[in-house]
Design a protein around this motif. Structure first.
Motif, PDB file in Angstrom:
ATOM      1  N   GLU A 129      35.313  21.995  22.294  1.00  0.00           N
ATOM      2  CA  GLU A 129      36.054  23.271  22.254  1.00  0.00           C
ATOM      3  C   GLU A 129      37.540  23.060  21.953  1.00  0.00           C
ATOM      4  O   GLU A 129      38.230  23.988  21.525  1.00  0.00           O
ATOM      5  CB  GLU A 129      35.914  24.029  23.585  1.00  0.00           C
ATOM      6  CG  GLU A 129      34.536  24.604  23.858  1.00  0.00           C
ATOM      7  CD  GLU A 129      33.543  23.562  24.362  1.00  0.00           C
ATOM      8  OE1 GLU A 129      33.963  22.445  24.759  1.00  0.00           O
ATOM      9  OE2 GLU A 129      32.325  23.858  24.347  1.00  0.00           O
ATOM     10  N   LEU A 130      38.011  21.832  22.189  1.00  0.00           N
ATOM     11  CA  LEU A 130      39.424  21.548  21.899  1.00  0.00           C
ATOM     12  C   LEU A 130      39.763  21.849  20.441  1.00  0.00           C
ATOM     13  O   LEU A 130      40.893  22.178  20.114  1.00  0.00           O
ATOM     14  CB  LEU A 130      39.730  20.076  22.188  1.00  0.00           C
ATOM     15  CG  LEU A 130      40.158  19.716  23.613  1.00  0.00           C
ATOM     16  CD1 LEU A 130      40.173  18.211  23.782  1.00  0.00           C
ATOM     17  CD2 LEU A 130      41.520  20.302  23.944  1.00  0.00           C
ATOM     18  N   LYS A 131      38.750  21.729  19.577  1.00  0.00           N
ATOM     19  CA  LYS A 131      38.982  21.975  18.142  1.00  0.00           C
ATOM     20  C   LYS A 131      39.444  23.409  17.877  1.00  0.00           C
ATOM     21  O   LYS A 131      40.143  23.662  16.900  1.00  0.00           O
ATOM     22  CB  LYS A 131      37.694  21.701  17.354  1.00  0.00           C
ATOM     23  CG  LYS A 131      37.304  20.236  17.332  1.00  0.00           C
ATOM     24  CD  LYS A 131      36.653  19.867  15.995  1.00  0.00           C
ATOM     25  CE  LYS A 131      36.324  18.392  15.925  1.00  0.00           C
ATOM     26  NZ  LYS A 131      34.955  18.086  16.374  1.00  0.00           N
ATOM     27  N   THR A 132      39.041  24.329  18.775  1.00  0.00           N
ATOM     28  CA  THR A 132      39.462  25.725  18.583  1.00  0.00           C
ATOM     29  C   THR A 132      40.937  25.902  18.928  1.00  0.00           C
ATOM     30  O   THR A 132      41.514  26.952  18.698  1.00  0.00           O
ATOM     31  CB  THR A 132      38.642  26.692  19.478  1.00  0.00           C
ATOM     32  OG1 THR A 132      38.933  26.382  20.855  1.00  0.00           O
ATOM     33  CG2 THR A 132      37.153  26.574  19.238  1.00  0.00           C
ATOM     34  N   ALA A 133      41.543  24.856  19.501  1.00  0.00           N
ATOM     35  CA  ALA A 133      42.932  24.962  19.988  1.00  0.00           C
ATOM     36  C   ALA A 133      43.939  24.294  19.059  1.00  0.00           C
ATOM     37  O   ALA A 133      45.116  24.200  19.393  1.00  0.00           O
ATOM     38  CB  ALA A 133      43.024  24.352  21.382  1.00  0.00           C
ATOM     39  N   ILE A 134      43.475  23.840  17.901  1.00  0.00           N
ATOM     40  CA  ILE A 134      44.398  23.164  16.971  1.00  0.00           C
ATOM     41  C   ILE A 134      45.514  24.135  16.563  1.00  0.00           C
ATOM     42  O   ILE A 134      45.253  25.289  16.227  1.00  0.00           O
ATOM     43  CB  ILE A 134      43.635  22.628  15.738  1.00  0.00           C
ATOM     44  CG1 ILE A 134      42.705  21.490  16.179  1.00  0.00           C
ATOM     45  CG2 ILE A 134      44.602  22.126  14.660  1.00  0.00           C
ATOM     46  CD1 ILE A 134      41.800  20.941  15.116  1.00  0.00           C
ATOM     47  N   GLY A 135      46.738  23.644  16.635  1.00  0.00           N
ATOM     48  CA  GLY A 135      47.896  24.473  16.297  1.00  0.00           C
ATOM     49  C   GLY A 135      48.422  25.276  17.477  1.00  0.00           C
ATOM     50  O   GLY A 135      49.491  25.877  17.395  1.00  0.00           O
ATOM     51  N   GLN A 136      47.659  25.290  18.567  1.00  0.00           N
ATOM     52  CA  GLN A 136      48.065  26.092  19.728  1.00  0.00           C
ATOM     53  C   GLN A 136      48.842  25.241  20.744  1.00  0.00           C
ATOM     54  O   GLN A 136      48.965  24.027  20.594  1.00  0.00           O
ATOM     55  CB  GLN A 136      46.825  26.697  20.406  1.00  0.00           C
ATOM     56  CG  GLN A 136      46.028  27.597  19.475  1.00  0.00           C
ATOM     57  CD  GLN A 136      44.871  28.308  20.192  1.00  0.00           C
ATOM     58  OE1 GLN A 136      44.688  28.191  21.396  1.00  0.00           O
ATOM     59  NE2 GLN A 136      44.092  29.061  19.430  1.00  0.00           N
ATOM     60  N   THR A 137      49.341  25.906  21.767  1.00  0.00           N
ATOM     61  CA  THR A 137      50.023  25.222  22.867  1.00  0.00           C
ATOM     62  C   THR A 137      49.004  24.954  23.961  1.00  0.00           C
ATOM     63  O   THR A 137      48.550  25.871  24.643  1.00  0.00           O
ATOM     64  CB  THR A 137      51.170  26.100  23.414  1.00  0.00           C
ATOM     65  OG1 THR A 137      52.113  26.287  22.350  1.00  0.00           O
ATOM     66  CG2 THR A 137      51.850  25.444  24.594  1.00  0.00           C
ATOM     67  N   VAL A 138      48.595  23.681  24.072  1.00  0.00           N
ATOM     68  CA  VAL A 138      47.584  23.297  25.064  1.00  0.00           C
ATOM     69  C   VAL A 138      48.292  22.848  26.341  1.00  0.00           C
ATOM     70  O   VAL A 138      49.304  22.144  26.280  1.00  0.00           O
ATOM     71  CB  VAL A 138      46.695  22.153  24.519  1.00  0.00           C
ATOM     72  CG1 VAL A 138      45.731  21.644  25.592  1.00  0.00           C
ATOM     73  CG2 VAL A 138      45.916  22.617  23.291  1.00  0.00           C
ATOM     74  N   ILE A 139      47.764  23.279  27.468  1.00  0.00           N
ATOM     75  CA  ILE A 139      48.354  22.883  28.753  1.00  0.00           C
ATOM     76  C   ILE A 139      47.308  22.122  29.568  1.00  0.00           C
ATOM     77  O   ILE A 139      46.156  22.567  29.675  1.00  0.00           O
ATOM     78  CB  ILE A 139      48.843  24.120  29.535  1.00  0.00           C
ATOM     79  CG1 ILE A 139      49.748  24.967  28.622  1.00  0.00           C
ATOM     80  CG2 ILE A 139      49.610  23.708  30.794  1.00  0.00           C
ATOM     81  CD1 ILE A 139      49.866  26.398  29.045  1.00  0.00           C
ATOM     82  N   THR A 140      47.703  20.972  30.081  1.00  0.00           N
ATOM     83  CA  THR A 140      46.812  20.152  30.914  1.00  0.00           C
ATOM     84  C   THR A 140      47.581  19.726  32.163  1.00  0.00           C
ATOM     85  O   THR A 140      48.772  19.990  32.286  1.00  0.00           O
ATOM     86  CB  THR A 140      46.399  18.857  30.174  1.00  0.00           C
ATOM     87  OG1 THR A 140      47.580  18.064  29.968  1.00  0.00           O
ATOM     88  CG2 THR A 140      45.752  19.133  28.828  1.00  0.00           C
ATOM     89  N   SER A 141      46.896  19.011  33.046  1.00  0.00           N
ATOM     90  CA  SER A 141      47.592  18.359  34.164  1.00  0.00           C
ATOM     91  C   SER A 141      47.983  16.955  33.696  1.00  0.00           C
ATOM     92  O   SER A 141      47.739  16.593  32.540  1.00  0.00           O
ATOM     93  CB  SER A 141      46.678  18.277  35.387  1.00  0.00           C
ATOM     94  OG  SER A 141      45.716  17.255  35.191  1.00  0.00           O
ATOM     95  N   ASP A 142      48.532  16.149  34.610  1.00  0.00           N
ATOM     96  CA  ASP A 142      48.833  14.763  34.221  1.00  0.00           C
ATOM     97  C   ASP A 142      47.687  13.828  34.597  1.00  0.00           C
ATOM     98  O   ASP A 142      47.860  12.618  34.659  1.00  0.00           O
ATOM     99  CB  ASP A 142      50.154  14.303  34.846  1.00  0.00           C
ATOM    100  CG  ASP A 142      50.078  14.237  36.377  1.00  0.00           C
ATOM    101  OD1 ASP A 142      48.977  14.445  36.947  1.00  0.00           O
ATOM    102  OD2 ASP A 142      51.119  13.973  37.004  1.00  0.00           O
ATOM    103  N   GLY A 143      46.516  14.405  34.852  1.00  0.00           N
ATOM    104  CA  GLY A 143      45.335  13.597  35.135  1.00  0.00           C
ATOM    105  C   GLY A 143      45.134  13.276  36.610  1.00  0.00           C
ATOM    106  O   GLY A 143      44.072  12.820  36.999  1.00  0.00           O
ATOM    107  N   SER A 144      46.147  13.505  37.441  1.00  0.00           N
ATOM    108  CA  SER A 144      46.001  13.182  38.864  1.00  0.00           C
ATOM    109  C   SER A 144      45.501  14.374  39.678  1.00  0.00           C
ATOM    110  O   SER A 144      45.134  14.237  40.838  1.00  0.00           O
ATOM    111  CB  SER A 144      47.326  12.676  39.443  1.00  0.00           C
ATOM    112  OG  SER A 144      48.297  13.698  39.383  1.00  0.00           O
ATOM    113  N   THR A 145      45.482  15.553  39.065  1.00  0.00           N
ATOM    114  CA  THR A 145      45.059  16.780  39.762  1.00  0.00           C
ATOM    115  C   THR A 145      44.288  17.664  38.784  1.00  0.00           C
ATOM    116  O   THR A 145      44.252  17.385  37.586  1.00  0.00           O
ATOM    117  CB  THR A 145      46.292  17.620  40.188  1.00  0.00           C
ATOM    118  OG1 THR A 145      46.984  18.039  38.999  1.00  0.00           O
ATOM    119  CG2 THR A 145      47.246  16.831  41.060  1.00  0.00           C
ATOM    120  N   LEU A 146      43.730  18.759  39.304  1.00  0.00           N
ATOM    121  CA  LEU A 146      43.253  19.795  38.394  1.00  0.00           C
ATOM    122  C   LEU A 146      44.473  20.518  37.848  1.00  0.00           C
ATOM    123  O   LEU A 146      45.605  20.255  38.287  1.00  0.00           O
ATOM    124  CB  LEU A 146      42.289  20.755  39.098  1.00  0.00           C
ATOM    125  CG  LEU A 146      42.605  21.319  40.488  1.00  0.00           C
ATOM    126  CD1 LEU A 146      43.834  22.175  40.484  1.00  0.00           C
ATOM    127  CD2 LEU A 146      41.433  22.091  41.035  1.00  0.00           C
TER     128      LEU A 146
END
Ligand SMILES: [Zn+2]
Length: 418
Positions: A129-146
């Protein structure tokens, strides 16, 4: 009043700031707690939301003792429009650490794997599904939390809707009711929710996934079963011909449950029978099961099947016996929503008015909307933005959150065009 063109509304940039502000507040709920809300820290966000609602001019906003936030926006129209509610939950899942969320904003995402930390990478392979986000502003954690986009994306979207309505008095809408709930992730989201005080006639939870235009109108119907197998405990050195080990009866029963009706072998519209817990001894063994189906009538069939299999297991161990109790958990909300077709139809219209394609989806689980619908407040679930929720790989995009704001705005407008 001239017809307002909602497409001219620009979603304010405060949406992203809000979202980032909310996810940093630790609001993990706790299934093992006996207090309500299950963690006091959830109220930290509830209190902030009350302050922010007030600073947006919603002076009636308040938090009750349970931590629920209620607020109400006066209609801007003289037409008779039913009060419409928007609901999101402030807590995050106890399945993953939610303390110290450090959101990462990946602007103009290029479609490659996203390195969260030295240890964790969100890969396109694991989440196409990440492919649908190309060009967009994606927000994640730094991997240590949700991340907590479930459901702080919904919270931020509703707050941004409030800002839009408050700063654009020319937008025609009826009475709008806002609520933020606690403890949704531990199954108690609406336990003490006061529908009367809330005051909405129809409502929407903004707690769906990250697919633009998706509206959930259907959930499982759910029952739970408690079975007790009774054996006979005797000193094992002198038990020949007398001992009946209830654990052996129980395991015969468990292994006789049909594979085709297990969660591991079912999907889409298929139901299942699922043992979730067992407390065992020689003398007696207790088993908890959950029964799930989109059709109520299947639940009765599943319960009869469970009893038949329990009886059959006992017949292989003469002298053993069992008792079974069935209790209702929740029912498919579609059965209620079908009686109020406007709730779904207007949501579908609002997606279209916003320029997106809608799709109706069903949830292989329950939502707060289920309980609310059966308690008299028909409630559907709208997409909010979270993907891979309850995990360290959770992500959302600003563009989907903006789309959700637009849809909520058009939904408020649609109800005035009755
Ligand atoms: Zn949620």
């Amino acid at each position: 009043m001239s017809k307002f063109d909602s497409s001219s509304v620009v979603i304010p940039s405060s949406l992203l700031d809000r979202f980032l502000r909310y996810v940093k507040i630790d609001t993990g709920s706790d299934p093992d707690s006996s207090s309500f809300p299950s963690t006091q820290k959830q109220k930290d966000l509830s209190k902030l939301l009350v302050e922010e609602l007030k600073s947006l001019g919603v002076s009636n906003a308040y938090m009750d003792d349970y931590g629920y936030v209620y607020a109400s926006i006066e209609p801007s129209t003289t037409k008779s429009v039913p009060p419409i509610g928007f609901i999101a939950h402030v807590d995050t899942s106890p399945d993953m650490n939610g303390t110290g969320v450090n959101p990462q904003v990946h602007k103009n995402y290029d479609g490659s794997d996203i390195k969260l930390s030295d240890d964790y990478t969100l890969t396109v392979k694991s989440c196409p599904e990440l492919k649908t986000a190309i060009g967009q502003t994606v927000i994640t954690s730094d991997g240590s939390t949700l991340l907590g986009a479930d459901d702080k994306s919904g919270v931020a979207e509703i707050m941004t809707l409030v800002e839009i309505l408050q700063s654009n008095p020319q937008i025609e809408h009826g009475p709008i009711k806002i609520a933020f709930t606690v403890d949704e992730e531990v199954g108690n989201g609406v336990k003490y929710f006061d529908i009367e005080k809330f005051g909405a006639k129809f409502a929407y939870t903004v707690d769906g996934g990250g697919k633009i235009g998706s509206i959930e109108d259907e959930t499982f119907s759910a029952d739970s079963m408690h079975i007790v197998f009774n054996g006979k405990n005797v000193h094992p050195g002198y038990s020949k011909g007398t001992m009946i080990n209830s654990m052996k009866v129980a395991s015969t029963f468990i292994s006789s449950l049909p594979k085709r009706l297990s969660p591991e072998h079912t999907e889409k519209k298929q139901g299942f029978i699922h043992p979730i817990n067992m407390k065992s001894g020689v003398d007696s063994t207790e088993i908890d099961l959950i029964l799930r189906s989109f059709k109520d009538q299947d639940l009765g069939k599943y319960a009869s099947l469970v009893k038949r299999l329990a009886q059959r297991a006992c017949s292989k161990f003469p002298g053993s016996s069992y008792t079974a109790t069935v209790s209702t958990s929740y029912r498919n909300m579609k059965q209620i929503l079908d009686k109020y077709p406007k709730v779904i139809n207007y949501a579908l219209d609002a997606v279209k008015m916003s320029g997106y394609t809608s799709c109706l989806e069903s949830i292989r689980g329950g939502t707060d909307g289920c309980q609310l619908s059966y308690r008299g407040l028909p409630t559907a679930n709208m997409f909010a933005g979270s993907n891979l929720f309850h995990s360290r790989f959770e992500w959302a995009t600003l563009e989907v959150m903006e789309a959700a704001c637009k849809v909520l705005l058009n939904l408020a407008i649609r109800w005035t065009q009755d």
